[in-house]
Design a protein around this motif. Structure first.
Motif, PDB file in Angstrom:
ATOM      1  N   ALA A 206       0.849  -1.193   0.000  1.00 16.20           N
ATOM      2  CA  ALA A 206       0.000   0.000   0.000  1.00 16.20           C
ATOM      3  C   ALA A 206       0.883   1.241   0.000  1.00 16.20           C
ATOM      4  O   ALA A 206       1.988   1.234   0.563  1.00 16.20           O
ATOM      5  CB  ALA A 206      -0.894   0.002   1.236  1.00 16.20           C
ATOM      6  N   VAL A 207       0.417   2.286  -0.672  1.00 15.94           N
ATOM      7  CA  VAL A 207       1.146   3.560  -0.665  1.00 15.94           C
ATOM      8  C   VAL A 207       0.161   4.660  -0.253  1.00 15.94           C
ATOM      9  O   VAL A 207      -0.613   5.139  -1.083  1.00 15.94           O
ATOM     10  CB  VAL A 207       1.774   3.879  -2.043  1.00 15.94           C
ATOM     11  N   PRO A 208       0.165   5.015   1.034  1.00 16.31           N
ATOM     12  CA  PRO A 208      -0.725   6.091   1.469  1.00 16.31           C
ATOM     13  C   PRO A 208      -0.497   7.360   0.640  1.00 16.31           C
ATOM     14  O   PRO A 208       0.632   7.658   0.239  1.00 16.31           O
ATOM     15  CB  PRO A 208      -0.311   6.306   2.931  1.00 16.31           C
ATOM     16  N   TYR A 209      -1.559   8.067   0.385  1.00 18.43           N
ATOM     17  CA  TYR A 209      -1.588   9.293  -0.437  1.00 18.43           C
ATOM     18  C   TYR A 209      -1.458   8.997  -1.933  1.00 18.43           C
ATOM     19  O   TYR A 209      -1.486   9.916  -2.744  1.00 18.43           O
ATOM     20  CB  TYR A 209      -0.547  10.331   0.029  1.00 18.43           C
ATOM     21  N   GLN A 210      -1.248   7.714  -2.257  1.00 18.35           N
ATOM     22  CA  GLN A 210      -1.435   7.258  -3.646  1.00 18.35           C
ATOM     23  C   GLN A 210      -2.196   5.942  -3.534  1.00 18.35           C
ATOM     24  O   GLN A 210      -1.886   4.968  -4.209  1.00 18.35           O
ATOM     25  CB  GLN A 210      -0.114   7.008  -4.336  1.00 18.35           C
ATOM     26  N   THR A 211      -3.157   5.954  -2.627  1.00 13.17           N
ATOM     27  CA  THR A 211      -3.788   4.705  -2.188  1.00 13.17           C
ATOM     28  C   THR A 211      -4.485   3.984  -3.336  1.00 13.17           C
ATOM     29  O   THR A 211      -4.284   2.781  -3.531  1.00 13.17           O
ATOM     30  CB  THR A 211      -4.773   5.021  -1.038  1.00 13.17           C
TER      31      THR A 211
ATOM     32  N   VAL B 223       5.763  -1.407   6.857  1.00 11.59           N
ATOM     33  CA  VAL B 223       6.081  -0.920   5.499  1.00 11.59           C
ATOM     34  C   VAL B 223       5.118   0.205   5.125  1.00 11.59           C
ATOM     35  O   VAL B 223       5.522   1.254   4.616  1.00 11.59           O
ATOM     36  CB  VAL B 223       6.002  -2.091   4.485  1.00 11.59           C
ATOM     37  N   THR B 224       3.835   0.002   5.424  1.00 13.51           N
ATOM     38  CA  THR B 224       2.837   1.030   5.078  1.00 13.51           C
ATOM     39  C   THR B 224       3.063   2.297   5.901  1.00 13.51           C
ATOM     40  O   THR B 224       2.914   3.413   5.395  1.00 13.51           O
ATOM     41  CB  THR B 224       1.405   0.501   5.319  1.00 13.51           C
ATOM     42  N   ALA B 225       3.435   2.104   7.170  1.00 20.36           N
ATOM     43  CA  ALA B 225       3.646   3.272   8.042  1.00 20.36           C
ATOM     44  C   ALA B 225       4.861   4.084   7.561  1.00 20.36           C
ATOM     45  O   ALA B 225       4.828   5.324   7.556  1.00 20.36           O
ATOM     46  CB  ALA B 225       3.835   2.813   9.487  1.00 20.36           C
ATOM     47  N   ILE B 226       5.920   3.403   7.139  1.00 21.27           N
ATOM     48  CA  ILE B 226       7.108   4.116   6.616  1.00 21.27           C
ATOM     49  C   ILE B 226       6.728   4.857   5.335  1.00 21.27           C
ATOM     50  O   ILE B 226       7.078   6.022   5.132  1.00 21.27           O
ATOM     51  CB  ILE B 226       8.261   3.117   6.363  1.00 21.27           C
ATOM     52  N   SER B 227       5.964   4.178   4.531  1.00 18.42           N
ATOM     53  CA  SER B 227       5.526   4.775   3.274  1.00 18.42           C
ATOM     54  C   SER B 227       4.645   6.009   3.553  1.00 18.42           C
ATOM     55  O   SER B 227       4.743   7.033   2.862  1.00 18.42           O
ATOM     56  CB  SER B 227       4.799   3.670   2.510  1.00 18.42           C
TER      57      SER B 227
END
Ligand SMILES: NC(=O)c1ccc[n+]([C@@H]2O[C@H](COP(=O)([O-])OP(=O)(O)OC[C@H]3O[C@@H](n4cnc5c(N)ncnc54)[C@H](OP(=O)(O)O)[C@@H]3O)[C@@H](O)[C@H]2O)c1
Length: 254
Positions: free
Chosen positions: A142-147, A242-246
Protein backbone atom coordinates in the motif's frame (compact mmCIF):
# COMPACT_ATOMS: atom_id res chain seq x y z
CA UNK A 1 11.68 -7.39 -42.16
CA UNK A 2 8.52 -6.72 -40.12
CA UNK A 3 8.05 -8.65 -36.86
CA UNK A 4 4.29 -8.11 -37.20
CA UNK A 5 2.17 -5.59 -35.37
CA UNK A 6 2.37 -4.34 -31.80
CA UNK A 7 -0.36 -2.32 -30.07
CA UNK A 8 0.99 0.27 -27.62
CA UNK A 9 -1.41 2.10 -25.29
CA UNK A 10 -0.34 5.42 -23.80
CA UNK A 11 2.06 5.96 -26.71
CA UNK A 12 1.81 9.76 -26.66
CA UNK A 13 4.31 10.17 -23.83
CA UNK A 14 6.87 8.65 -21.47
CA UNK A 15 7.22 4.88 -21.25
CA UNK A 16 4.65 4.17 -23.99
CA UNK A 17 6.45 6.45 -26.43
CA UNK A 18 9.72 4.72 -25.57
CA UNK A 19 8.13 1.31 -26.20
CA UNK A 20 7.03 2.54 -29.62
CA UNK A 21 10.53 3.78 -30.47
CA UNK A 22 12.28 0.62 -29.26
CA UNK A 23 9.80 -1.67 -31.06
CA UNK A 24 10.00 0.35 -34.28
CA UNK A 25 13.79 0.02 -34.21
CA UNK A 26 13.31 -3.74 -33.88
CA UNK A 27 11.02 -3.74 -36.93
CA UNK A 28 7.51 -3.93 -35.45
CA UNK A 29 4.68 -2.12 -37.20
CA UNK A 30 2.69 -0.19 -34.63
CA UNK A 31 -0.84 0.65 -33.59
CA UNK A 32 -0.41 3.72 -31.39
CA UNK A 33 -3.15 4.85 -29.06
CA UNK A 34 -3.72 7.59 -26.47
CA UNK A 35 -5.98 10.64 -26.25
CA UNK A 36 -3.53 13.22 -27.64
CA UNK A 37 -3.72 12.50 -31.36
CA UNK A 38 -1.34 15.32 -32.36
CA UNK A 39 1.43 13.70 -30.32
CA UNK A 40 0.71 10.27 -31.79
CA UNK A 41 0.92 11.73 -35.33
CA UNK A 42 4.22 13.41 -34.54
CA UNK A 43 5.61 10.16 -33.13
CA UNK A 44 4.30 8.08 -36.05
CA UNK A 45 5.94 10.45 -38.53
CA UNK A 46 9.30 9.89 -36.84
CA UNK A 47 9.17 6.08 -36.97
CA UNK A 48 10.55 4.01 -39.89
CA UNK A 49 7.71 1.42 -39.83
CA UNK A 50 4.02 1.16 -40.71
CA UNK A 51 1.84 2.86 -38.10
CA UNK A 52 -1.85 3.26 -37.38
CA UNK A 53 -3.21 5.80 -34.93
CA UNK A 54 -6.28 5.41 -32.75
CA UNK A 55 -7.20 8.41 -30.59
CA UNK A 56 -9.09 6.89 -27.67
CA UNK A 57 -9.89 7.65 -24.06
CA UNK A 58 -9.41 4.36 -22.20
CA UNK A 59 -11.43 5.81 -19.33
CA UNK A 60 -14.48 5.29 -21.56
CA UNK A 61 -16.05 1.86 -21.23
CA UNK A 62 -16.35 1.21 -24.99
CA UNK A 63 -12.82 2.33 -25.92
CA UNK A 64 -11.03 -1.07 -25.71
CA UNK A 65 -13.70 -2.65 -27.94
CA UNK A 66 -13.36 0.21 -30.48
CA UNK A 67 -9.58 -0.20 -30.53
CA UNK A 68 -9.95 -3.95 -31.03
CA UNK A 69 -12.49 -3.45 -33.85
CA UNK A 70 -10.15 -0.96 -35.51
CA UNK A 71 -7.39 -3.59 -35.67
CA UNK A 72 -9.85 -6.20 -36.98
CA UNK A 73 -11.12 -3.87 -39.69
CA UNK A 74 -7.52 -3.40 -40.88
CA UNK A 75 -6.71 -7.13 -40.73
CA UNK A 76 -4.17 -6.47 -37.97
CA UNK A 77 -3.56 -9.43 -35.64
CA UNK A 78 -1.07 -8.05 -33.11
CA UNK A 79 1.87 -10.20 -32.09
CA UNK A 80 2.36 -7.98 -29.06
CA UNK A 81 0.07 -5.93 -26.83
CA UNK A 82 1.61 -3.36 -24.51
CA UNK A 83 -0.86 -2.30 -21.80
CA UNK A 84 0.97 0.81 -20.69
CA UNK A 85 -1.53 3.71 -20.45
CA UNK A 86 -2.09 4.81 -16.90
CA UNK A 87 -1.90 7.65 -14.44
CA UNK A 88 -1.74 8.37 -10.73
CA UNK A 89 -3.29 10.86 -8.33
CA UNK A 90 -1.41 12.13 -5.30
CA UNK A 91 -2.99 13.36 -2.07
CA UNK A 92 -5.34 12.37 0.71
CA UNK A 93 -7.97 9.96 -0.58
CA UNK A 94 -10.84 11.73 1.20
CA UNK A 95 -9.95 15.03 -0.49
CA UNK A 96 -9.53 13.68 -3.99
CA UNK A 97 -12.19 13.94 -6.65
CA UNK A 98 -14.06 10.63 -6.74
CA UNK A 99 -14.64 10.71 -10.51
CA UNK A 100 -10.90 11.07 -11.09
CA UNK A 101 -10.17 8.10 -8.77
CA UNK A 102 -12.75 5.98 -10.58
CA UNK A 103 -11.34 7.06 -13.95
CA UNK A 104 -7.97 5.81 -12.70
CA UNK A 105 -9.48 2.41 -11.92
CA UNK A 106 -10.98 2.28 -15.42
CA UNK A 107 -7.78 3.27 -17.24
CA UNK A 108 -5.29 1.35 -15.06
CA UNK A 109 -7.41 -1.79 -14.48
CA UNK A 110 -10.63 -2.10 -16.53
CA UNK A 111 -9.03 -1.17 -19.86
CA UNK A 112 -6.09 -3.52 -19.19
CA UNK A 113 -8.52 -6.35 -18.44
CA UNK A 114 -10.67 -5.61 -21.49
CA UNK A 115 -7.81 -5.27 -23.98
CA UNK A 116 -6.17 -8.45 -22.71
CA UNK A 117 -9.49 -10.28 -22.98
CA UNK A 118 -10.07 -8.99 -26.51
CA UNK A 119 -6.63 -9.69 -27.99
CA UNK A 120 -5.83 -12.94 -26.16
CA UNK A 121 -8.08 -15.43 -28.04
CA UNK A 122 -6.38 -14.88 -31.43
CA UNK A 123 -2.96 -15.24 -29.78
CA UNK A 124 -4.04 -18.52 -28.19
CA UNK A 125 -5.39 -19.72 -31.52
CA UNK A 126 -2.08 -18.91 -33.23
CA UNK A 127 -0.19 -20.48 -30.29
CA UNK A 128 1.89 -17.31 -30.22
CA UNK A 129 1.65 -13.83 -28.76
CA UNK A 130 3.05 -11.54 -26.11
CA UNK A 131 1.36 -9.22 -23.63
CA UNK A 132 3.29 -6.78 -21.48
CA UNK A 133 1.53 -4.90 -18.67
CA UNK A 134 3.10 -1.86 -17.02
CA UNK A 135 2.65 -2.26 -13.26
CA UNK A 136 4.91 -0.50 -10.72
CA UNK A 137 6.98 -0.87 -7.58
CA UNK A 138 3.76 0.53 -6.05
CA UNK A 139 2.23 -2.88 -6.86
CA UNK A 140 3.99 -4.51 -3.91
CA UNK A 141 2.57 -2.61 -0.94
CA UNK A 142 0.00 0.00 0.00
CA UNK A 143 1.15 3.56 -0.66
CA UNK A 144 -0.72 6.09 1.47
CA UNK A 145 -1.59 9.29 -0.44
CA UNK A 146 -1.44 7.26 -3.65
CA UNK A 147 -3.79 4.70 -2.19
CA UNK A 148 -6.01 4.05 -5.19
CA UNK A 149 -3.08 4.23 -7.60
CA UNK A 150 -1.10 1.60 -5.67
CA UNK A 151 -4.21 -0.60 -5.51
CA UNK A 152 -4.62 -0.35 -9.31
CA UNK A 153 -0.98 -1.29 -9.81
CA UNK A 154 -1.30 -4.24 -7.39
CA UNK A 155 -4.21 -5.33 -9.59
CA UNK A 156 -2.04 -5.04 -12.73
CA UNK A 157 0.71 -7.21 -11.22
CA UNK A 158 -1.61 -9.90 -9.81
CA UNK A 159 -3.68 -9.91 -13.00
CA UNK A 160 -0.54 -10.34 -15.16
CA UNK A 161 0.83 -13.16 -13.06
CA UNK A 162 -2.47 -15.02 -13.06
CA UNK A 163 -3.02 -14.72 -16.82
CA UNK A 164 0.64 -15.57 -17.49
CA UNK A 165 0.22 -18.93 -15.74
CA UNK A 166 -3.12 -19.59 -17.47
CA UNK A 167 -1.86 -19.05 -21.01
CA UNK A 168 1.78 -20.20 -20.99
CA UNK A 169 0.73 -23.67 -22.17
CA UNK A 170 -0.70 -22.05 -25.32
CA UNK A 171 2.60 -20.40 -26.22
CA UNK A 172 1.42 -16.94 -25.11
CA UNK A 173 3.73 -14.95 -22.82
CA UNK A 174 2.48 -12.36 -20.32
CA UNK A 175 4.72 -10.24 -18.13
CA UNK A 176 4.31 -7.27 -15.77
CA UNK A 177 7.11 -4.72 -15.81
CA UNK A 178 7.37 -2.88 -12.47
CA UNK A 179 9.21 0.43 -12.83
CA UNK A 180 10.22 2.53 -9.88
CA UNK A 181 10.64 6.23 -10.41
CA UNK A 182 10.96 6.95 -14.12
CA UNK A 183 11.48 10.28 -15.88
CA UNK A 184 8.17 10.98 -17.66
CA UNK A 185 5.18 13.30 -17.33
CA UNK A 186 3.70 10.98 -14.70
CA UNK A 187 4.62 12.96 -11.57
CA UNK A 188 3.46 16.30 -12.97
CA UNK A 189 0.11 14.78 -13.96
CA UNK A 190 -0.26 13.09 -10.55
CA UNK A 191 0.59 16.42 -8.89
CA UNK A 192 3.16 14.48 -6.89
CA UNK A 193 6.41 15.90 -5.51
CA UNK A 194 9.19 13.74 -6.97
CA UNK A 195 10.38 11.48 -4.12
CA UNK A 196 14.11 11.25 -3.31
CA UNK A 197 15.11 7.76 -4.37
CA UNK A 198 18.39 6.14 -5.32
CA UNK A 199 17.31 4.71 -8.61
CA UNK A 200 15.71 6.70 -11.41
CA UNK A 201 15.26 5.17 -14.84
CA UNK A 202 14.65 6.59 -18.26
CA UNK A 203 11.52 5.51 -20.12
CA UNK A 204 13.71 3.74 -22.68
CA UNK A 205 15.44 1.69 -19.96
CA UNK A 206 12.04 0.61 -18.60
CA UNK A 207 10.85 -0.40 -22.08
CA UNK A 208 13.99 -2.45 -22.73
CA UNK A 209 13.86 -4.15 -19.30
CA UNK A 210 10.20 -5.05 -19.81
CA UNK A 211 10.68 -6.48 -23.31
CA UNK A 212 13.74 -8.48 -22.24
CA UNK A 213 11.89 -10.06 -19.31
CA UNK A 214 8.83 -10.83 -21.45
CA UNK A 215 10.97 -12.61 -24.03
CA UNK A 216 12.76 -14.60 -21.33
CA UNK A 217 9.37 -15.88 -20.19
CA UNK A 218 9.40 -14.03 -16.87
CA UNK A 219 6.02 -13.21 -15.36
CA UNK A 220 7.19 -10.02 -13.73
CA UNK A 221 10.29 -7.88 -13.54
CA UNK A 222 11.23 -5.05 -11.17
CA UNK A 223 13.34 -2.35 -12.82
CA UNK A 224 16.77 -1.81 -11.27
CA UNK A 225 18.86 -3.50 -8.59
CA UNK A 226 17.99 -1.14 -5.72
CA UNK A 227 14.25 -1.38 -6.47
CA UNK A 228 14.54 -5.19 -6.57
CA UNK A 229 16.42 -5.23 -3.26
CA UNK A 230 13.91 -2.81 -1.71
CA UNK A 231 10.97 -5.01 -2.71
CA UNK A 232 12.71 -8.18 -1.43
CA UNK A 233 13.74 -6.62 1.89
CA UNK A 234 10.34 -5.16 2.67
CA UNK A 235 8.79 -8.63 2.35
CA UNK A 236 10.71 -9.52 5.51
CA UNK A 237 9.19 -6.64 7.49
CA UNK A 238 5.64 -6.60 8.93
CA UNK A 239 3.28 -5.18 6.29
CA UNK A 240 1.99 -2.57 8.72
CA UNK A 241 5.54 -1.19 9.22
CA UNK A 242 6.08 -0.92 5.50
CA UNK A 243 2.84 1.03 5.08
CA UNK A 244 3.65 3.27 8.04
CA UNK A 245 7.11 4.12 6.62
CA UNK A 246 5.53 4.77 3.27
CA UNK A 247 2.96 7.08 4.95
CA UNK A 248 5.80 9.15 6.42
CA UNK A 249 7.66 9.26 3.07
CA UNK A 250 4.66 10.45 1.09
CA UNK A 251 2.70 12.58 3.62
CA UNK A 252 1.89 15.85 1.82
CA UNK A 253 3.63 18.93 3.24
CA UNK A 254 1.59 21.33 5.37
N1 LIG B 1 6.83 7.41 -14.37
C1 LIG B 1 6.91 6.63 -13.32
O1 LIG B 1 7.65 6.94 -12.33
C2 LIG B 1 6.17 5.32 -13.29
C3 LIG B 1 6.52 4.38 -12.30
C4 LIG B 1 5.83 3.16 -12.26
C5 LIG B 1 4.85 2.88 -13.18
N2 LIG B 1 4.52 3.80 -14.13
C6 LIG B 1 3.45 3.47 -15.08
O2 LIG B 1 3.91 3.66 -16.40
C7 LIG B 1 2.81 3.83 -17.27
C8 LIG B 1 3.10 4.97 -18.23
O3 LIG B 1 3.23 6.18 -17.50
P1 LIG B 1 4.37 7.24 -17.79
O4 LIG B 1 5.29 7.26 -16.63
O5 LIG B 1 4.94 7.04 -19.15
O6 LIG B 1 3.50 8.59 -17.70
P2 LIG B 1 3.10 9.66 -18.82
O7 LIG B 1 4.31 10.24 -19.44
O8 LIG B 1 2.14 10.58 -18.12
O9 LIG B 1 2.30 8.79 -19.91
C9 LIG B 1 1.04 8.25 -19.64
C10 LIG B 1 0.41 7.77 -20.93
O10 LIG B 1 -0.89 7.20 -20.63
C11 LIG B 1 -1.86 7.81 -21.47
N3 LIG B 1 -3.16 7.93 -20.82
C12 LIG B 1 -3.43 8.50 -19.62
N4 LIG B 1 -4.76 8.52 -19.41
C13 LIG B 1 -5.33 7.96 -20.52
C14 LIG B 1 -6.66 7.73 -20.92
N5 LIG B 1 -7.72 8.11 -20.17
N6 LIG B 1 -6.91 7.14 -22.11
C15 LIG B 1 -5.87 6.79 -22.90
N7 LIG B 1 -4.58 6.99 -22.59
C16 LIG B 1 -4.32 7.57 -21.41
C17 LIG B 1 -1.29 9.19 -21.80
O11 LIG B 1 -1.81 9.63 -23.05
P3 LIG B 1 -2.86 10.83 -23.28
O12 LIG B 1 -2.73 11.77 -22.11
O13 LIG B 1 -2.44 11.42 -24.59
O14 LIG B 1 -4.18 10.14 -23.35
C18 LIG B 1 0.19 8.90 -21.92
O15 LIG B 1 0.51 8.45 -23.21
C19 LIG B 1 1.58 4.06 -16.38
O16 LIG B 1 0.80 2.88 -16.36
C20 LIG B 1 2.19 4.31 -15.00
O17 LIG B 1 1.33 3.89 -13.96
C21 LIG B 1 5.16 5.01 -14.20
Amino acid sequence: MSHGWAVVTGASSGIGKAFAQVLAAEGFDLVLTARREDRLRELAASLPVKTAIVAADLGEAGAPQRLFEFTQSRGIAPALLINNAGFGVFGEFRNQNLDRQLEMVRVNCSAVTALTHLFLPAMIERRQGDILIVASTASFQAVPYQTVYAATKAFDLIFSEGIAEEVKRFGVRVCAVCPGQTRTEFHAIANEPIPEVMSVHTAEQVARIGLRALRKGKHHVICGFSNRMGMELQRLAPRRWVTAISERMFRPAG
